[in-house]
Design a protein around this motif. Structure first.
Motif, PDB file in Angstrom:
ATOM      1  N   LEU A   1       0.819  -1.211   0.000  1.00 59.27           N
ATOM      2  CA  LEU A   1       0.000   0.000   0.000  1.00 59.27           C
ATOM      3  C   LEU A   1       0.853   1.261   0.000  1.00 59.27           C
ATOM      4  O   LEU A   1       0.326   2.367   0.032  1.00 59.27           O
TER       5      LEU A   1
ATOM      6  N   LEU B   1       2.635   2.258   2.423  1.00 56.75           N
ATOM      7  CA  LEU B   1       2.663   2.874   3.749  1.00 56.75           C
ATOM      8  C   LEU B   1       4.012   2.670   4.418  1.00 56.75           C
ATOM      9  O   LEU B   1       4.343   3.328   5.385  1.00 56.75           O
TER      10      LEU B   1
ATOM     11  N   ILE C   1      -0.853   6.879  -3.961  1.00 58.29           N
ATOM     12  CA  ILE C   1      -2.229   7.383  -4.025  1.00 58.29           C
ATOM     13  C   ILE C   1      -3.034   6.601  -5.066  1.00 58.29           C
ATOM     14  O   ILE C   1      -4.169   6.195  -4.828  1.00 58.29           O
TER      15      ILE C   1
ATOM     16  N   LYS D   1      -3.824   3.280  -3.625  1.00 54.41           N
ATOM     17  CA  LYS D   1      -4.812   3.314  -2.547  1.00 54.41           C
ATOM     18  C   LYS D   1      -6.226   3.600  -3.063  1.00 54.41           C
ATOM     19  O   LYS D   1      -7.201   3.317  -2.383  1.00 54.41           O
ATOM     20  N   LYS D   2      -6.314   4.153  -4.290  1.00 56.43           N
ATOM     21  CA  LYS D   2      -7.635   4.351  -4.881  1.00 56.43           C
ATOM     22  C   LYS D   2      -8.260   3.036  -5.292  1.00 56.43           C
ATOM     23  O   LYS D   2      -9.476   2.884  -5.306  1.00 56.43           O
TER      24      LYS D   2
ATOM     25  N   TYR E   1      -8.131  -1.663   2.152  1.00 63.04           N
ATOM     26  CA  TYR E   1      -7.318  -2.365   3.137  1.00 63.04           C
ATOM     27  C   TYR E   1      -8.003  -2.347   4.486  1.00 63.04           C
ATOM     28  O   TYR E   1      -8.439  -1.299   4.946  1.00 63.04           O
TER      29      TYR E   1
ATOM     30  N   ARG F   1     -16.259  10.065   1.414  1.00 66.18           N
ATOM     31  CA  ARG F   1     -15.900  11.413   0.968  1.00 66.18           C
ATOM     32  C   ARG F   1     -14.409  11.516   0.677  1.00 66.18           C
ATOM     33  O   ARG F   1     -13.997  12.142  -0.284  1.00 66.18           O
ATOM     34  N   LEU F   2     -13.619  10.883   1.519  1.00 64.95           N
ATOM     35  CA  LEU F   2     -12.168  10.926   1.294  1.00 64.95           C
ATOM     36  C   LEU F   2     -11.811  10.271  -0.022  1.00 64.95           C
ATOM     37  O   LEU F   2     -10.804  10.596  -0.641  1.00 64.95           O
ATOM     38  N   ASN F   3     -12.651   9.331  -0.459  1.00 67.61           N
ATOM     39  CA  ASN F   3     -12.390   8.665  -1.724  1.00 67.61           C
ATOM     40  C   ASN F   3     -13.038   9.375  -2.902  1.00 67.61           C
ATOM     41  O   ASN F   3     -13.074   8.856  -4.003  1.00 67.61           O
TER      42      ASN F   3
ATOM     43  N   LYS G   1     -15.494   2.032  -1.308  1.00 67.79           N
ATOM     44  CA  LYS G   1     -14.775   2.727  -2.377  1.00 67.79           C
ATOM     45  C   LYS G   1     -14.718   1.909  -3.662  1.00 67.79           C
ATOM     46  O   LYS G   1     -14.058   2.293  -4.612  1.00 67.79           O
TER      47      LYS G   1
ATOM     48  N   PRO H   1     -10.041  15.796  -0.601  1.00 66.01           N
ATOM     49  CA  PRO H   1      -9.937  15.126   0.691  1.00 66.01           C
ATOM     50  C   PRO H   1      -9.466  16.057   1.816  1.00 66.01           C
ATOM     51  O   PRO H   1      -9.879  15.897   2.953  1.00 66.01           O
TER      52      PRO H   1
ATOM     53  N   MET I   1      -4.917   6.163   6.631  1.00 69.32           N
ATOM     54  CA  MET I   1      -3.774   6.253   5.729  1.00 69.32           C
ATOM     55  C   MET I   1      -3.915   5.309   4.543  1.00 69.32           C
ATOM     56  O   MET I   1      -3.227   5.465   3.542  1.00 69.32           O
ATOM     57  N   ALA I   2      -4.808   4.327   4.662  1.00 68.30           N
ATOM     58  CA  ALA I   2      -5.035   3.427   3.533  1.00 68.30           C
ATOM     59  C   ALA I   2      -5.981   4.053   2.513  1.00 68.30           C
ATOM     60  O   ALA I   2      -6.238   3.475   1.472  1.00 68.30           O
ATOM     61  N   GLN I   3      -6.512   5.219   2.823  1.00 64.86           N
ATOM     62  CA  GLN I   3      -7.355   5.926   1.851  1.00 64.86           C
ATOM     63  C   GLN I   3      -6.457   6.774   0.945  1.00 64.86           C
ATOM     64  O   GLN I   3      -5.340   7.099   1.328  1.00 64.86           O
ATOM     65  N   PRO I   4      -6.961   7.127  -0.225  1.00 62.83           N
ATOM     66  CA  PRO I   4      -6.111   7.914  -1.129  1.00 62.83           C
ATOM     67  C   PRO I   4      -5.923   9.357  -0.663  1.00 62.83           C
ATOM     68  O   PRO I   4      -6.433  10.286  -1.267  1.00 62.83           O
ATOM     69  N   VAL I   5      -5.246   9.538   0.439  1.00 59.68           N
ATOM     70  CA  VAL I   5      -4.913  10.883   0.900  1.00 59.68           C
ATOM     71  C   VAL I   5      -3.423  10.922   1.190  1.00 59.68           C
ATOM     72  O   VAL I   5      -2.833   9.912   1.533  1.00 59.68           O
ATOM     73  N   TYR I   6      -2.854  12.099   1.042  1.00 56.00           N
ATOM     74  CA  TYR I   6      -1.443  12.218   1.369  1.00 56.00           C
ATOM     75  C   TYR I   6      -1.293  12.259   2.874  1.00 56.00           C
ATOM     76  O   TYR I   6      -2.174  12.737   3.588  1.00 56.00           O
ATOM     77  N   ARG I   7      -0.168  11.801   3.333  1.00 54.06           N
ATOM     78  CA  ARG I   7       0.026  11.710   4.767  1.00 54.06           C
ATOM     79  C   ARG I   7       0.069  13.095   5.412  1.00 54.06           C
ATOM     80  O   ARG I   7      -0.448  13.288   6.498  1.00 54.06           O
TER      81      ARG I   7
END
Lengths: 335, 343
Positions: A52, A54, A74, A77-78, A82, A104-106, A153, B31, B134-140
């Protein structure tokens, strides 16, 4: 052949002197359910985090959905959902709000979020708990909500880290059935890590056994057992109504059948190991001798045996080499 | 228990043609804005913020009540060159029962900053939401930035509305027009207070990244605050007294030099910077923050300084506070970006 959806090449992660993941190569095709099996601390979570983006790998590359996870996290992660092993939610928010936030974040349009979150809650069977605060959720409910959280998502790949941890047995069965069904219906690729062998055996197309940062073996459960137990014989145990006499003249007759290697009698159970599968002949033999057969059981090797076998081998290796990372065992015994 | 598989039968994930969010189709609010919105909502709904709001509100109204009841004597005091700045007087007048608002704020500001920031990262980590987020598509960096910005937005709203309340009440009660200079001074004071709270906020965010337990980070932040406000001055005085020679044997220049040195060391402490700066801003007749010689004071008429001059006096204080804030935030940014996400 289709391009693999997850492709790990020479993936390595070191924490100081400890190699958490050691030169891992793995390809997973689209629509597959892959089980990553290993004891605690084998490096499963580290591997997943590297997929991922991370955690940065020390060496090697992780390609997921055609993107490099380290340089383009990014995009990965789209496409990837996970669920971490200890999934947590914002306690001050309701289940629906938690889901909507992730939606919303997605980048899901505001007009669709509520509907979609509702639908996810229905899929995971928590439609009644939509407006409940997540602080009141049980562990199993949280785990299911975690799945909804992953699905909202609409990912191509879902990665579940110890998804069955802390759920009761019947819950586990349902959970795994749901994952299996979703994967088949929508062509989702699933990677799940676990140390529960039986559960993984139920749903996974392929498994990989992962110990000490190394992938020891991978393949379908059948293939694994065939590879591993080629030297082993077929073992048939036959339960009789009455225990055969201690000195049993039929033993010699049994040996005449050919292919029979060993006969052990314990109480009412006769265990016969033979080179070929001659179960019908054996049963016929017993019936012919006028012995009442209560049950016939052909021993098959499951994941447990496979796992144990590999794990045993690996332990033996460790003891001879005395890896520096395992020194705690020695120091413990010295005291 | 319901059978999940049965329930889900017939339901399909993609049966409705939802627009699947792709790279070029992101909902109008990115986001980052979503995260800020969520953080602000979290703050506003939390008990912690309500308590703080009550505390600040009580202080403000208490201070205002005292200054309003004494405003008449303060404004008619001929000896005071600042007597004509009614609105500044409202902020600084007191009869001794309660310190004026800006002094109270130098105590409460840190508390506000610390309580808004001490559990930013470690509470997310302890609850297990950090990995999920953090597993979402956002920057840290969006996470830490949104935490900081949302708290700053809340603090700014709070202070600006308090200032506007004060000006409005003053207008209603006294009927005196506010001078442009006073508006400038009051809003600079507000800006300064926001920066001051921002410093403590970024310090507590830093501690929340450094320590895994929220209690540890809160205690450390409060410990630092107590040390700086109470013990630092004491310690500096003690050390300097031990170091410098007997003043009787020193020339006047040397005494000044030592005094200057002591002042500089004291100004390493943010609350000293804040007090210096707010005093200068709210009392236009303050001409210098250091000692002045008799020669320098000779022939000077005690009169208020123009706004620009006051601003020049506190420029070092302002930049010092900003620098400390930015330093703390940059450090926490660095730590957060480099750390392992799970441990």
């Amino acid at each position: 052949m289709e391009k693999p959806i997850i492709e790990l090449r020479g993936l390595t992660k070191c924490y100081g002197a400890l190699k958490a993941v050691d030169d891992l190569n793995l390809t997973i095709r689209k629509g597959e359910i892959f089980g990553l099996l290993g004891p605690n601390g084998a490096g499963k979570t580290t591997t997943i985090l590297m997929m991922l983006g991370l955690t940065e790998p020390t060496a090697g590359t992780a390609m997921v959905c055609g993107y490099n996870a380290t340089t383009n996290p990014i995009a990965v992660k789209k496409k990837v959902g996970y669920m971490p092993d200890s999934v947590g939610f914002y306690d001050s928010m309701t289940a629906l709000e938690n889901l909507a936030y992730i939606g919303r974040l997605n980048g899901i349009p505001e007009s669709e979020i509520k509907d979609r979150a509702f639908e996810m809650m229905k899929i995971i069977g928590l439609a009644d708990a939509v407006d409940k605060k997540t602080s009141a959720f049980s562990r199993g409910m949280k785990q299911r909500l975690g799945l909804a959280d992953v699905l909202i998502k609409q990912p191509d790949v879902i990665i579940l880290d110890e998804p069955t941890l802390g759920i009761d047995p019947s819950g586990v069965k349902e959970f795994l059935a749901l994952i299996h069904q979703l994967s088949r219906q929508h062509g989702l690729t699933v990677l799940l890590s676990s140390h529960h062998l039986h559960q993984v055996q139920q749903v996974c197309d392929r498994v990989g056994i992962f110990v000490g940062g190394k992938m020891l073996v991978e393949g379908s459960v059948d293939k694994l057992s065939r590879n591993l137990f080629t030297n082993e014989n077929y073992v048939v145990s036959i339960t009789l109504r009455e225990a055969p006499p201690a000195r049993w003249e039929a033993e010699d007759a049994l040996r005449q059948l050919g292919n029979v290697q060993q006969i052990t009698v314990t109480d009412r159970v006769v265990e016969i190991s033979c080179l070929r599968d001659i179960t019908p002949d054996l049963v016929r033999f017993f019936v012919h001798k006028g012995l009442d057969v209560m049950g016939v059981h052909k021993k098959e090797y499951g994941l447990d045996d496979i796992y144990e076998k590999y794990f045993e081998n690996n332990l033996a290796e460790n003891n001879t080499h005395e890896k520096p990372g395992r020194t705690f065992q020695r120091s413990f015994f010295k005291k | 228990m319901k059978n999940l598989a049965v329930l889900s039968k017939g339901l399909s994930l993609k049966n409705k043609d939802y627009n699947i969010a792709s790279g070029n189709h992101v909902s109008p609010s990115g986001p980052f804005r979503v995260m800020i919105g969520k953080e602000i909502a979290d703050h506003i709904r939390s008990w912690r913020f309500i308590v703080l709001l009550l505390l600040i509100g009580l202080t403000f109204f208490g201070a205002m009540h005292i200054s309003l009841s004494n405003i008449k004597t303060a404004v008619s005091n001929i000896q005071d060159p600042d007597r004509l700045f009614l609105y500044l007087k409202l902020l600084t007048t007191t009869d001794g029962t309660l310190p004026p608002f800006h002094v109270l704020l130098s105590f409460l500001g840190p508390l506000l900053g610390i309580s808004l920031g001490f559990d930013t990262i470690n509470s997310e980590q302890n609850a297990g939401t950090l990995t999920r987020l953090m597993a979402q598509p956002v920057y840290r960096d969006n996470l830490i930035l949104s935490k900081f910005v949302s708290a700053m937005i809340i603090v700014s709203c709070l202070f600006v509305s308090l200032a506007l309340l004060m000006i409005g009440a003053g207008l209603l009660i006294t009927g005196v027009d506010i001078a442009p200079q006073e508006v400038l001074r009051i809003f600079s004071f507000i800006f300064l207070s926001i920066v001051y709270v921002g410093f403590w906020l970024s310090l507590s965010i830093l501690l929340s990244i450094r320590f895994k337990q929220t209690a540890t980070s809160a205690l450390t932040a409060i410990g630092l605050w107590l040390f700086l406000t109470v013990f630092y001055k004491l310690l500096v005085n003690l050390v300097i007294k031990a170091m410098i020679p007997d003043p009787a044997f020193l020339s006047q220049e040397q005494v000044f030099a030592y005094n200057g040195l002591m002042g500089s060391i004291l100004r390493l402490e943010p609350s000293q910077l804040y007090t210096d700066a707010t005093t200068t801003l709210l009392m236009p007749s303050v001409r210098s923050l250091g000692p002045l010689t008799v020669e320098q004071m000779a022939l000077a008429i005690p009169s208020p300084l123009p706004f620009k001059e006051s601003l020049m006096i506190i420029w070092p204080q302002l930049s010092g506070l900003l620098a400390a804030t930015v330093f703390c935030f940059a450090l926490s940014y660095y730590l957060f970006m480099r750390r392992e996400i799970r441990c």
